[in-house]
Write a protein that holds these residues in place. Sequence first.
Motif, PDB file in Angstrom:
ATOM      1  N   ALA B 124      -6.574 -24.635 -16.797  1.00 10.38           N
ATOM      2  CA  ALA B 124      -6.171 -25.544 -15.704  1.00 10.38           C
ATOM      3  C   ALA B 124      -7.389 -25.990 -14.900  1.00 10.38           C
ATOM      4  O   ALA B 124      -7.513 -25.731 -13.697  1.00 10.38           O
ATOM      5  N   ALA B 125      -8.299 -26.674 -15.571  1.00 13.80           N
ATOM      6  CA  ALA B 125      -9.528 -27.135 -14.909  1.00 13.80           C
ATOM      7  C   ALA B 125      -9.251 -28.407 -14.125  1.00 13.80           C
ATOM      8  O   ALA B 125      -8.338 -29.171 -14.453  1.00 13.80           O
ATOM      9  N   TYR B 126     -10.042 -28.625 -13.096  1.00 15.51           N
ATOM     10  CA  TYR B 126      -9.943 -29.852 -12.324  1.00 15.51           C
ATOM     11  C   TYR B 126     -11.317 -30.198 -11.746  1.00 15.51           C
ATOM     12  O   TYR B 126     -12.191 -29.331 -11.631  1.00 15.51           O
ATOM     13  N   HIS B 127     -11.464 -31.476 -11.406  1.00 16.51           N
ATOM     14  CA  HIS B 127     -12.726 -31.958 -10.832  1.00 16.51           C
ATOM     15  C   HIS B 127     -12.747 -31.594  -9.356  1.00 16.51           C
ATOM     16  O   HIS B 127     -11.857 -31.969  -8.607  1.00 16.51           O
ATOM     17  N   ARG B 128     -13.752 -30.850  -8.954  1.00 18.36           N
ATOM     18  CA  ARG B 128     -13.955 -30.567  -7.525  1.00 18.36           C
ATOM     19  C   ARG B 128     -15.128 -31.440  -7.098  1.00 18.36           C
ATOM     20  O   ARG B 128     -16.287 -31.132  -7.396  1.00 18.36           O
ATOM     21  N   PRO B 129     -14.830 -32.579  -6.436  1.00 18.63           N
ATOM     22  CA  PRO B 129     -15.906 -33.508  -6.096  1.00 18.63           C
ATOM     23  C   PRO B 129     -16.987 -32.843  -5.243  1.00 18.63           C
ATOM     24  O   PRO B 129     -16.674 -31.917  -4.492  1.00 18.63           O
ATOM     25  N   ILE B 130     -18.235 -33.224  -5.312  1.00 19.05           N
ATOM     26  CA  ILE B 130     -18.602 -34.418  -6.057  1.00 19.05           C
ATOM     27  C   ILE B 130     -18.849 -34.088  -7.533  1.00 19.05           C
ATOM     28  O   ILE B 130     -18.494 -34.882  -8.401  1.00 19.05           O
ATOM     29  N   ASN B 131     -19.382 -32.934  -7.837  1.00 19.08           N
ATOM     30  CA  ASN B 131     -19.805 -32.766  -9.237  1.00 19.08           C
ATOM     31  C   ASN B 131     -19.564 -31.369  -9.799  1.00 19.08           C
ATOM     32  O   ASN B 131     -20.310 -30.928 -10.654  1.00 19.08           O
ATOM     33  N   ASP B 132     -18.557 -30.681  -9.317  1.00 20.61           N
ATOM     34  CA  ASP B 132     -18.197 -29.386  -9.895  1.00 20.61           C
ATOM     35  C   ASP B 132     -16.917 -29.507 -10.726  1.00 20.61           C
ATOM     36  O   ASP B 132     -16.120 -30.416 -10.527  1.00 20.61           O
ATOM     37  N   ILE B 133     -16.735 -28.537 -11.604  1.00 22.67           N
ATOM     38  CA  ILE B 133     -15.458 -28.376 -12.306  1.00 22.67           C
ATOM     39  C   ILE B 133     -14.950 -26.981 -11.969  1.00 22.67           C
ATOM     40  O   ILE B 133     -15.693 -25.998 -12.119  1.00 22.67           O
ATOM     41  N   HIS B 134     -13.728 -26.891 -11.500  1.00 26.79           N
ATOM     42  CA  HIS B 134     -13.173 -25.620 -11.051  1.00 26.79           C
ATOM     43  C   HIS B 134     -11.905 -25.269 -11.815  1.00 26.79           C
ATOM     44  O   HIS B 134     -11.218 -26.134 -12.364  1.00 26.79           O
ATOM     45  N   VAL B 135     -11.601 -23.978 -11.797  1.00 22.85           N
ATOM     46  CA  VAL B 135     -10.313 -23.459 -12.261  1.00 22.85           C
ATOM     47  C   VAL B 135      -9.864 -22.485 -11.172  1.00 22.85           C
ATOM     48  O   VAL B 135     -10.505 -21.453 -10.962  1.00 22.85           O
ATOM     49  N   ALA B 136      -8.800 -22.829 -10.476  1.00 25.80           N
ATOM     50  CA  ALA B 136      -8.266 -21.977  -9.411  1.00 25.80           C
ATOM     51  C   ALA B 136      -9.375 -21.500  -8.450  1.00 25.80           C
ATOM     52  O   ALA B 136      -9.467 -20.311  -8.140  1.00 25.80           O
TER      53      ALA B 136
END
Lengths: 149, 359
Positions: B124-136
């Motif tokens: 369940a990854a998502y874009h955490r602006p500006i340039n990170d990718i996060h999961v929970a």
Amino acid sequence: MIYYGCDIPENLYYHAEYDCWVRFDGPDTATMGMTDLAQTLAGKLLFVRFKEPGRVIKAGRIAASIESGKWIGPFKLPFDAELLETNEAGFGQDSAIANRDPYGAGWLVRVRLLDPTAARAALLSGEAATAFMQEKIERQNIRCFRCAD
Amino acid sequence: MSRTIRLIDFGEVSPLRSQTVYHAAAYALREDSPDTIILVSSQTPYVCIGYHQDLEKEVDLAYCQAHGLPVYRREVGGGAVYLDSGQLFTQWVFHRDHLPASLEARFDLYIRPLVETYQTLGIAAYHRPINDIHVAGKKIGGTGAAQMGISEVVVGSLMLTFDKATMARVLKVPSEKMRDKIFESLEQYMTTMQEQLGHLPPRQELKELYARKCSEILGVEVQPGVWTPEEEAVAAELDARFASEEWLYQQGRLRQPGVKIHTDVQVVETALKAPGGLIRVVVRLREGRIDDLSLSGDFTMLPSFALGALEQATRGLLAKRDALATRLHEVYQRLGIQSPGVTPGDFAEAIVAAASPRG
């Protein structure tokens, strides 16, 4: 003039590709810096590393490298010039100085033009510069902003 | 437009090549060159530092030498990072006009195929602006951007595994307490495919999935292409430059406070001399608030458990002097804390000093 928040001083010269401004201080000397558009696109600057004053830099070569929180890029000279002075002290005190005052305290370099006529010919000025900058701002859908903190 | 994007899969290469290939593709780019996506991993571990960092201030070189870890300087910003074969680097080398001008939009475009690749795999990854990718709330990848020649470059990775212990070990930090806090923070705020799935997908399938996502999102065919002799020549030049001491040891002077774990989390340390002794502070900040705090020093404090109570009492507070001093003073009163020559205000000042960016 201000266009979509971007300041485009009408008394300066600009280079179409390099997003830099040039102010001719004398027949063969000039001060240069990042445009409001360039500082907006780069984001808050963290560090600028300058080439040593005294060096001759050819057109298209790098006078400084710029690092923001998310991007690194070169500050290129659009004409052959000798680097006379850099704003290392200004950026040393406030790395975001060009984000706050790109056309004033946030200048980057002072140069001696090796061929003043060719240098001016490489730049845009007056209505042509304004029109070009406006078109670029519209095409890239940019709204300029400055650092307030 | 019948534009296609060239895909070059280098497989596993030397640590040096895993960096120089995208620089070479960028510097070799000509007006008529295709945009390129490079997939590459390093065969063996190494440490990579940001363009303007000062090597000797950022990396524990003695540790790296003792463990055979080479160190290379990239022309992309950011901090020192430990890398190994557990990351599949995804490096975009594009013409400037083929990417959005704003960095926010550029990272959004670059990150979408990575996020969708993770999501297709069940993460369940998502874009955490500006340039990170996060999961929970945990980072599964960071990205960076640079202009090289006439190219715009955006780099990042698919994080199969990540050696957090070695990452914490290779950094030059002021104290082992700080190192422990970095490792603990990496454990708490970073994740990988291995951790999320309990297994790793076959690498070839992963590459194909990612290339398919790029093609869908960019609306352009992504086709395997050829590494040209011109690019190889530039790569060879860059191999020599990146391996030179002159390049590696160049004065960087970009100093960032502490260690950034992800966009919202950083670990910082400082020491403050109070009349009653030295106060050492290691603090983890999350979105500007104190997430975790360690206090130590050579001052005297009674009762002996008071320090832990002070640390606990600050959690969740903004790193603001007055609020911290008030909360710490309350704990002093409640527990009858005695610390000759060290006041709640001194602790508050030390915490604020650690949390405040400085040149």
